[in-house]
Motif scaffolding. Structure first.
Motif: not given
Length: 239
Positions: A64, A177-178, A205-209, A236-237
């Motif tokens: 990421g 990350q995404r 989403k940007d804040d998801q892992v 952020r991603r």
């Protein structure tokens, strides 16, 4: 790996308690669980902690942006770890030296920002664990493989590359990350993910892992403290 990502407050896999200078705690304002690193929160808002600093050599792969890698390093510092960063972009990591500087603004010896070349590392111990960050692009050289207790090596991959498969497979924990569709398909081949998990990687989403390990698939949301926002900016991603 399931015991290494856990709900805060559980006893399983609790890491030892390390000491850290109060000034650094004030600079970073971390949240932690007896030496573990609170990485984020679960779907119900519960804090999730990783035992990244352990009595066994440990490998962590981050797939990421630079934001995630620097946040993990800051939280390792906050629980008393030495941090050595080997990178081709040293300016991007100076925020660690800024965070660890003493009250007179002098750099702390607990943080070393170095070029991508072998160097002698500090000797890790239970009282002073060592986090080595290798920020060497999508196909990193294994300059500092973890060979001793209390050393954790983090490999920062800006994206998945077929030649990074060996590094990825050797990891004790992977944080992703995404990913775009093509890289999610590669992730599915590397870790033998079913289609549902592969699709989930493309919709984060940007804040998801996603935390991935043996018998572990745990989506989580990154949580950033006010002090970290001042140092790193918003979650952020990308870099």
């Amino acid at each position: 790996m399931s015991s290494r990502v856990r709900d805060a407050g559980q006893n399983a896999g609790v890491a030892p308690e390390f000491t850290v200078d109060p000034a650094m705690l004030d600079a970073i304002s971390p949240s932690g669980d007896r030496g573990g690193i609170v990485l984020g929160s679960g779907l119900k808002g519960e804090p999730l902690t990783i035992s990244a600093l352990r009595s066994t050599p440990t490998r962590i792969v981050l797939v990421g942006g630079l934001y995630l890698a620097r946040q993990v390093a800051l939280r390792a510092m906050a629980v008393g770890a030495w941090v050595v960063v080997a990178t081709g972009r040293p300016a991007a990591w100076q925020v660690l030296s800024q965070a660890a500087g003493d009250r007179d603004g002098r750099p702390s010896p607990l943080v070393q920002i170095r070029r991508l070349s072998p160097v002698e590392l500090p000797r890790p111990s239970e009282d002073a664990p060592l986090l080595v960050v290798t920020d060497g692009g999508p196909t990193p050289q294994d300059l500092f493989p973890p060979r001793s207790a209390w050393q954790t090596t983090v490999y920062v991959l800006p994206y998945l590359h077929p030649q990074a498969g060996a590094t990825a497979n050797a990891a004790d924990l992977v944080l992703m990350q995404r990913l775009p569709a093509g890289q999610a398909e590669l992730a599915a081949r590397i870790w033998r993910l079913p289609p549902q998990m592969m699709r989930q990687l493309t919709t984060l989403k940007d804040d998801q892992v996603v935390a991935l390990g043996r018998n572990l698939w745990r989506p989580l949301r990154l949580v950033t403290t006010q002090k970290e926002q001042q140092l790193l900016g918003p979650v952020r991603r990308g870099d």
